[in-house]
Design a protein around this motif. Structure first.
Motif, short mmCIF file in Angstrom:
data_model
loop_
_atom_site.label_atom_id
_atom_site.label_comp_id
_atom_site.label_asym_id
_atom_site.label_seq_id
_atom_site.Cartn_x
_atom_site.Cartn_y
_atom_site.Cartn_z
N MET A 1 0.84 -1.18 0.00
CA MET A 1 0.00 0.00 0.00
C MET A 1 0.88 1.24 0.00
N LEU A 2 0.43 2.24 -0.69
CA LEU A 2 1.17 3.50 -0.74
C LEU A 2 1.10 4.21 0.60
N PRO A 3 2.13 4.98 0.95
CA PRO A 3 2.05 5.79 2.17
C PRO A 3 0.93 6.82 2.05
N LYS A 4 0.40 7.22 3.16
CA LYS A 4 -0.74 8.15 3.17
C LYS A 4 -0.42 9.45 2.44
N LYS A 5 0.83 9.91 2.53
CA LYS A 5 1.20 11.17 1.88
C LYS A 5 1.10 11.07 0.35
N ASN A 6 1.09 9.85 -0.19
CA ASN A 6 1.02 9.64 -1.64
C ASN A 6 -0.37 9.22 -2.11
N ARG A 7 -1.36 9.26 -1.23
CA ARG A 7 -2.73 8.92 -1.62
C ARG A 7 -3.59 10.17 -1.63
#
Length: 107
Positions: free
Chosen positions: A1-7
């Motif tokens: 899963m992508l880090p939250k900063k990249n979503r």
């Protein structure tokens, strides 16, 4: 899963939808992109029409984000991917190829 900063957040997704940006099409998803300096954010929308069960949608979402991480997406901006039916049968390698194809098509 992508880090939250990249979503993309829900508000950012709605903002992209409101702008009515051009959507680039491939066989398994569409892509609405908005150029923004200094950030790379992604979201994938899979409707219940594509996959009825939430477990199927989540499985596709995990595969898709793994492909994004592995493809080293170089372009900066906000990217909203809209899934189509063929995405259900694709593996990570096929997704990477299609993502790279769309990245070249955009920029």
């Amino acid at each position: 899963m992508l880090p939250k900063k990249n979503r993309l957040s829900r508000q950012e997704i709605e903002e992209i939808k409101k702008r009515r940006l051009a959507i680039f099409q491939s066989k398994s998803f569409g892509l609405a992109s908005w150029k923004q300096k200094g950030e790379k954010k992604f979201a994938l929308i899979i409707s219940a029409k594509i996959a009825k069960k939430a477990t199927e949608r989540n499985k596709v979402r995990r595969r898709f984000f793994r492909a994004i991480e592995e493809s080293f997406w170089k372009t900066e901006g906000r990217f909203l991917f809209l899934a189509k039916k063929p995405i259900l049968n694709m593996d990570v390698e096929d997704l990477k190829k299609e993502i790279e194809y769309l990245e070249e098509k955009i920029y």
